[in-house]
Design an enzyme around this catalytic site. Sequence first.
Site, PDB file in Angstrom:
ATOM      1  N   ASP A  57       9.058  -0.613  11.108  1.00 54.68           N
ATOM      2  CA  ASP A  57       9.441  -1.234   9.847  1.00 54.68           C
ATOM      3  C   ASP A  57      10.451  -2.331  10.191  1.00 54.68           C
ATOM      4  O   ASP A  57      10.869  -2.496  11.339  1.00 54.68           O
ATOM      5  CB  ASP A  57       9.988  -0.214   8.845  1.00 54.68           C
ATOM      6  CG  ASP A  57       9.875  -0.737   7.407  1.00 54.68           C
ATOM      7  OD1 ASP A  57       9.679  -1.967   7.232  1.00 54.68           O
ATOM      8  OD2 ASP A  57       9.980   0.049   6.456  1.00 54.68           O
TER       9      ASP A  57
HETATM   10  C1  BGC Z   1       9.762  -2.297   3.962  1.00 58.36           C
HETATM   11  C2  BGC Z   1       8.296  -2.234   4.297  1.00 58.36           C
HETATM   12  C3  BGC Z   1       7.728  -3.626   4.358  1.00 58.36           C
HETATM   13  C4  BGC Z   1       8.518  -4.450   5.359  1.00 58.36           C
HETATM   14  C5  BGC Z   1       7.995  -5.853   5.556  1.00 58.36           C
HETATM   15  C6  BGC Z   1      10.524  -3.300   4.798  1.00 58.36           C
HETATM   16  O1  BGC Z   1      11.809  -3.485   4.323  1.00 58.36           O
HETATM   17  O2  BGC Z   1      10.308  -1.001   4.118  1.00 58.36           O
HETATM   18  O3  BGC Z   1       7.629  -1.454   3.350  1.00 58.36           O
HETATM   19  O4  BGC Z   1       6.371  -3.573   4.686  1.00 58.36           O
HETATM   20  O5  BGC Z   1       9.853  -4.523   4.904  1.00 58.36           O
HETATM   21  O6  BGC Z   1       8.227  -6.661   4.475  1.00 58.36           O
END
Ligand code: BGC
Length: 750
Positions: free
Chosen positions: A295
């Site tokens: 993530d």
């Molecule tokens: C979120 C994810 C997301 C990623 C990319 C993160 O902060 O937890 O769900 O896909 O950002 O934008």
Amino acid sequence: MFNRRGFLMGSVALSSVALATSAAAKPFLLRRDPLIEGLLRRMTLEEKAGQLSIFTAVGGAPINPAEGLNPSAKAVLAQVRDGLTTGYLGSFDVAYLRSLQKIAVEESRLKIPLIFAADVIHGLKTVYPIPLGEAASFDVELCRRTARATAQEASGFGVHWTFAPMVDVARDQRWGRVAEGAGEDPWLGSRIAEARVRGFQGEDLKAEGSLLSCPKHFAGYGAVQGGMDYNTAEISEVTLRQVHLPPFKAAFDAGALTTMSSFNDINGVPSTGSRRLLTEILRDEWRFGGLVVSDFMSDKELIDHGFAADDADAALKALWAGCDISMQSGLYLKHVPALVRSGRLSEKVVDEAVRRVLGVKKAIGLFDNPYRALDPARRAKVEGTADMIALAREAGRKSIVLLKNDDAILPLAKTGKAIAFIGPFVSNKANEFGAWAYAGDTSKTVSLQEAVRNALGPDAQVTFTEGCKPTRPIDGGLEAAKAAALRADIAVVYVGELSSSTGEAASTISITLPAPQQALVEAVAATGKPVVVLLKHGRALALSGAVTSAKAIVCTWFLGSQSGNAIADVLFGDFAPQGRLPVSFPRASGQEPFYYNHRPTGRPQTDAMTMFKARYTEEPNQALFPFGHGLGYSRIDYGKTEAAAPTMARKGSVKVRATVTNAGSRAQHEVAQLYVHLRTASITQPVRVLRGVQHLDLEPGTSAVVEFEVAAEDLGYVHADLRESADPGVVDLWVAPSAVAGQAATLTVI
Ligand code: BGC
């Protein structure tokens, strides 16, 4: 895992879709591919680390521009040219992305195409209901169709890979990210997960209108303590396997080739550094052949977790655990080559990760056609088509849940009565999308006011009064609202949450309506006029006072581009509500985590008054509105549940049925649910668990026999040895309209 046969639609088995999935569900295997092996032989360590790193795009329309972390536009060009990134995320600027791809495939040394990712969660330009709202349709085919339409549209905007679906099972409504998933039930969550994967990916991953999906967040993110986003999670492996992992397994079996590691730790081991999770369970046990992406910065966060000492250690631990791509931190790029050169990290681990990344790029056709999804001419053809808009309205209607409808106040007559629409959302277009629909144009949404005018024409006796802002009172607001209600026959009050109060980083201590809105409903109700409450929300709410005593309560979630029209369709009876709650509504915030499929206790609450029972002193345990609940405009009666035989062999199956009757005067779409409960088990089992859903259309005065086949896998559970199997013993079974309704049958498994 679970039985797929339980999901039927009308008399037509939806299993035709499910069977197609199982056929397509061959695990993606990483065979040694000559193209990839050839590249690997030629790649420098820096180029390998580049293939394992993704960054937010700049120069286009970036999201999440974490201050100071994004390379400048000029640095991006150099990075692409030098082969030091696998791709970018967050841009929908086709011309820009195409120019980057051109550099990658023409000017970089190895000409490896870039992959472009984005969070396309519930639509892009055309916005569908938030995933939790759509889950309320209990309609997997609808979920597949909106994901398919989303893929068609987003693949016109430079997206190859969507970071969706979110398949975290969420049992605590304080967690803002409840809005992004399918709710509290692992079985429903699994069926919806596989449907969404099938929808995004289509039949052919290389086809123009397909998106690579990324079920996330692996794993246990929905179990963060106290419902506080990013918090730690404590989950036994039995519970992990029985509750949190099934939707992931279902998504991979449906063909998902990627997953994202979650921010949280489980029992002290952060997911992004968990070899148990990312390698032993995911790869060794499940034979998942795709890739894992971290993530956003979650590899670097291993330091804050107290799991890694510094950046290099974090990169080492994440990659070793099985996290192939580092998102945004740049740690792999910076440290992997040196880690290999110093002997701390085997190059074999790096190669295996690169193989997976290139394997996925190959599987989606990027080596054949690096310009897929990058054709500016296609964009106009796939943006907001009439079919998509119609689908958004259909999905919106089907997501609405009618919680209460005293005196059959709904549907409202289109003529003859004056209606006062009151509340901060009646004319508001900016708050219809919900979390994650950041690329849609809010000015193109249909507000409730516009929809009511469209539905009733210019002469309708309707007024629209704001009453208060979402989180603060306005001068004279309550007086204006009361005056409007007094001049009308009925008041429809539209209250709830802001989009920004839901989703990531939007955990809340109290899941109640903001105080100014509660005051608004109280003031309107005090006029004595009949009140209909429309709720706008991304989680189950703890309702109280004049809201609970309103004549009707309608859940409208965040419905997207066609929100107003979908609500008006239901309000005025052009469409009878059919949605069901995918999350339980508690009586108070302090009851969270609150979910229907909890374990029994040694002192179950029998009635509200008895002391020394498992309950809070202020409120009974019964949900205010339970999981699976939802009314229509007719009256539906369920007969007794009957099992075709009193016993079932452990490897056998038994048919279970109930007669469902439309005793009202309108046609009704009914969602019949199968629940089971194992009376005894070596690890105690929930009071009920969902094991099947059937959709049926019933004309007034007609009945249908709803039949489910219950098999061993429906009665199995994860034992202490982590294996799933069924035990001999007595089972209760309900064919019912909700998780607390129905007349049980019993079955003895021998
Ligand atoms: C979120 C994810 C997301 C990623 C990319 C993160 O902060 O937890 O769900 O896909 O950002 O934008």
